[in-house]
Design a protein around this motif. Sequence first.
Motif, mmCIF file in Angstrom:
data_model
loop_
_atom_site.group_PDB
_atom_site.id
_atom_site.type_symbol
_atom_site.label_atom_id
_atom_site.label_comp_id
_atom_site.label_asym_id
_atom_site.label_seq_id
_atom_site.Cartn_x
_atom_site.Cartn_y
_atom_site.Cartn_z
ATOM 1 N N GLU A 289 -6.733 10.817 -9.737
ATOM 2 C CA GLU A 289 -7.071 10.650 -8.310
ATOM 3 C C GLU A 289 -6.183 11.559 -7.447
ATOM 4 O OE1 GLU A 289 -6.512 8.225 -10.476
ATOM 5 O OE2 GLU A 289 -8.188 6.794 -10.360
ATOM 6 N N TYR A 290 -4.923 11.673 -7.841
ATOM 7 C CA TYR A 290 -4.015 12.563 -7.120
ATOM 8 C C TYR A 290 -4.446 14.019 -7.294
ATOM 9 C CZ TYR A 290 0.222 15.126 -5.924
ATOM 10 O OH TYR A 290 1.095 16.020 -5.377
ATOM 11 N N GLU B 137 5.798 14.590 2.492
ATOM 12 C CA GLU B 137 4.670 13.875 3.099
ATOM 13 C C GLU B 137 3.327 14.492 2.700
ATOM 14 O OE1 GLU B 137 5.662 11.228 4.097
ATOM 15 O OE2 GLU B 137 7.256 11.291 5.581
ATOM 16 N N ILE B 138 3.253 15.797 2.729
ATOM 17 C CA ILE B 138 1.956 16.428 2.453
ATOM 18 C C ILE B 138 1.683 16.531 0.959
ATOM 19 C CG2 ILE B 138 0.650 18.599 2.630
ATOM 20 C CD1 ILE B 138 1.490 18.797 5.487
ATOM 21 N N PHE B 139 2.618 17.066 0.218
ATOM 22 C CA PHE B 139 2.387 17.209 -1.224
ATOM 23 C C PHE B 139 2.454 15.847 -1.924
ATOM 24 C CE2 PHE B 139 3.343 18.053 -5.642
ATOM 25 C CZ PHE B 139 2.498 19.115 -5.943
ATOM 26 N N GLY B 140 3.392 14.993 -1.498
ATOM 27 C CA GLY B 140 3.561 13.694 -2.157
ATOM 28 C C GLY B 140 2.468 12.702 -1.797
ATOM 29 N N HIS B 141 2.158 12.576 -0.497
ATOM 30 C CA HIS B 141 1.299 11.471 -0.067
ATOM 31 C C HIS B 141 -0.141 11.840 0.245
ATOM 32 C CE1 HIS B 141 4.468 8.544 -0.092
ATOM 33 N NE2 HIS B 141 5.211 9.244 0.757
ATOM 34 N N CYS B 142 -0.365 13.023 0.820
ATOM 35 C CA CYS B 142 -1.721 13.309 1.318
ATOM 36 C C CYS B 142 -2.799 13.379 0.224
ATOM 37 C CB CYS B 142 -1.715 14.542 2.216
ATOM 38 S SG CYS B 142 -0.900 14.177 3.792
ATOM 39 N N PRO B 143 -2.508 13.870 -0.985
ATOM 40 C CA PRO B 143 -3.564 13.864 -2.006
ATOM 41 C C PRO B 143 -4.112 12.456 -2.264
ATOM 42 C CG PRO B 143 -1.785 15.306 -2.693
ATOM 43 C CD PRO B 143 -1.300 14.587 -1.456
ATOM 44 N N MET B 144 -3.225 11.461 -2.366
ATOM 45 C CA MET B 144 -3.695 10.093 -2.632
ATOM 46 C C MET B 144 -4.469 9.522 -1.442
ATOM 47 S SD MET B 144 -3.050 9.316 -5.728
ATOM 48 C CE MET B 144 -3.553 7.603 -5.700
ATOM 49 N N LEU B 145 -4.182 10.005 -0.234
ATOM 50 C CA LEU B 145 -4.894 9.492 0.948
ATOM 51 C C LEU B 145 -6.351 9.951 0.999
ATOM 52 C CD1 LEU B 145 -2.096 9.670 3.648
ATOM 53 C CD2 LEU B 145 -3.256 7.595 2.839
ATOM 54 N N THR B 146 -6.752 10.833 0.090
ATOM 55 C CA THR B 146 -8.179 11.169 -0.016
ATOM 56 C C THR B 146 -8.909 10.136 -0.868
ATOM 57 O OG1 THR B 146 -7.933 12.517 -2.036
ATOM 58 C CG2 THR B 146 -7.667 13.664 0.075
ATOM 59 N N ASN B 147 -8.154 9.231 -1.489
ATOM 60 C CA ASN B 147 -8.774 8.217 -2.349
ATOM 61 C C ASN B 147 -9.039 6.931 -1.553
ATOM 62 O OD1 ASN B 147 -8.249 5.643 -4.165
ATOM 63 N ND2 ASN B 147 -9.141 7.239 -5.439
ATOM 64 N N PRO B 148 -10.279 6.470 -1.497
ATOM 65 C CA PRO B 148 -10.620 5.313 -0.666
ATOM 66 C C PRO B 148 -9.854 4.039 -1.022
ATOM 67 C CG PRO B 148 -12.610 6.412 -1.427
ATOM 68 C CD PRO B 148 -11.468 7.051 -2.159
ATOM 69 N N TRP B 149 -9.569 3.789 -2.281
ATOM 70 C CA TRP B 149 -8.835 2.565 -2.656
ATOM 71 C C TRP B 149 -7.400 2.619 -2.154
ATOM 72 C CZ3 TRP B 149 -10.960 3.016 -8.281
ATOM 73 C CH2 TRP B 149 -12.262 2.486 -8.307
ATOM 74 N N PHE B 150 -6.785 3.752 -2.386
ATOM 75 C CA PHE B 150 -5.403 3.937 -1.955
ATOM 76 C C PHE B 150 -5.330 3.904 -0.426
ATOM 77 C CE2 PHE B 150 -1.791 6.464 -0.669
ATOM 78 C CZ PHE B 150 -0.775 6.048 -1.513
ATOM 79 N N ALA B 151 -6.276 4.571 0.210
ATOM 80 C CA ALA B 151 -6.300 4.642 1.677
ATOM 81 C C ALA B 151 -6.470 3.244 2.281
ATOM 82 C CB ALA B 151 -7.417 5.573 2.140
ATOM 83 N N GLU B 152 -7.332 2.440 1.674
ATOM 84 C CA GLU B 152 -7.569 1.072 2.171
ATOM 85 C C GLU B 152 -6.301 0.225 2.067
ATOM 86 O OE1 GLU B 152 -10.183 -0.437 3.499
ATOM 87 O OE2 GLU B 152 -9.781 -2.579 3.196
ATOM 88 N N PHE B 153 -5.616 0.356 0.942
ATOM 89 C CA PHE B 153 -4.373 -0.398 0.758
ATOM 90 C C PHE B 153 -3.334 0.017 1.808
ATOM 91 C CE2 PHE B 153 -0.086 -0.571 -1.178
ATOM 92 C CZ PHE B 153 0.049 -1.950 -1.213
ATOM 93 N N THR B 154 -3.198 1.306 2.031
ATOM 94 C CA THR B 154 -2.206 1.812 2.989
ATOM 95 C C THR B 154 -2.537 1.334 4.403
ATOM 96 O OG1 THR B 154 -2.044 3.768 1.566
ATOM 97 C CG2 THR B 154 -0.939 3.892 3.683
ATOM 98 N N HIS B 155 -3.826 1.321 4.735
ATOM 99 C CA HIS B 155 -4.276 0.855 6.052
ATOM 100 C C HIS B 155 -3.953 -0.631 6.237
ATOM 101 C CE1 HIS B 155 -7.830 0.279 9.063
ATOM 102 N NE2 HIS B 155 -6.694 0.511 9.694
ATOM 103 N N THR B 156 -4.288 -1.424 5.228
ATOM 104 C CA THR B 156 -4.005 -2.865 5.271
ATOM 105 C C THR B 156 -2.511 -3.107 5.414
ATOM 106 O OG1 THR B 156 -5.920 -3.313 3.893
ATOM 107 C CG2 THR B 156 -4.226 -5.034 3.966
ATOM 108 N N TYR B 157 -1.747 -2.351 4.660
ATOM 109 C CA TYR B 157 -0.294 -2.465 4.720
ATOM 110 C C TYR B 157 0.206 -2.240 6.153
ATOM 111 C CZ TYR B 157 4.598 -1.563 3.929
ATOM 112 O OH TYR B 157 5.956 -1.614 4.001
ATOM 113 N N GLY B 158 -0.312 -1.224 6.806
ATOM 114 C CA GLY B 158 0.084 -0.921 8.181
ATOM 115 C C GLY B 158 -0.253 -2.052 9.132
ATOM 116 N N LYS B 159 -1.462 -2.620 8.982
ATOM 117 C CA LYS B 159 -1.877 -3.709 9.872
ATOM 118 C C LYS B 159 -1.009 -4.946 9.674
ATOM 119 C CE LYS B 159 -6.261 -3.228 8.652
ATOM 120 N NZ LYS B 159 -7.716 -3.443 8.524
ATOM 121 N N LEU B 160 -0.680 -5.245 8.427
ATOM 122 C CA LEU B 160 0.177 -6.403 8.143
ATOM 123 C C LEU B 160 1.583 -6.182 8.688
ATOM 124 C CD1 LEU B 160 -0.832 -7.219 4.455
ATOM 125 C CD2 LEU B 160 -1.502 -8.459 6.537
#
Length: 261
Positions: free
Chosen positions: A45-46, A122-145
Amino acid sequence: MKSTQYLAREPDESGFIHYPESEHQVWNTLITRQLEVIENRACQEYLDGIEQLGLPMERIPQLGEINRVLEASTGWRVARVPALIPFQTFFELLASKQFPVATFIRTPEELDYLKEPDIFHEIFGHCPMLTNPWFAEFTHTYGKLGLQATKEQRVYLARLYWLTIEFGLLDTPEGRRIYGGGILSSPKETLYALSDVPEHQPFDALEAMRTPYRIDILQPVYFVLPELKRLFELAQEDIMALVHQAMALGLHAPKFPPKAA
Ligand SMILES: [Fe+2]
């Protein structure tokens, strides 16, 4: 907020951020080295994200280039921030699907380790995974919580973040792989994390919240997801109930020596 020697670069009137040639060189050194190290170590996924992003080798990318790819894949964006931001700002950004990126790059003297996350991390480490919907959803939920959590609860959430988004491992049909951005942006930790030196534990969100960490050492223990979809499932569960449980149970004894004074 801790102090930092770094200053994020500001864009010009057209939104373009100018970096001196020496800083593009640092990016080139880092990305060239790291693309080799992650081979057969980063999860698929990365690697898919890396392919989608098409990061330049010879220069630091502009945030707009990253945004075009993230917006098209998961609706995320990157947000330009100063070198260090308060926890509150961090959660506000994640809750609105924006990943903070400080627009500075490490000096050649700190090529292998720096405390402040720079644009390469931030870009090389995190942004590739943020193209993945499962990972992105988890990160979004984490932020809201995190936005709704108390200061004490946020410390427990931070450990979950640390042991997933930063330092998570993943089992795949091809073998054990890395998805954590803190690992994937560090050549040393990429090799170390999959070696038989550190401890690997099956992922357990409650256990992760109870596991103390230090930011300035290689991690003594990593949590391994059975599949990336587990993060998406976790985002649908009652994570705050786990925080309450973790707070009642307390922290595990650290598996690392105390920080020298
Ligand atoms: Fe990070």
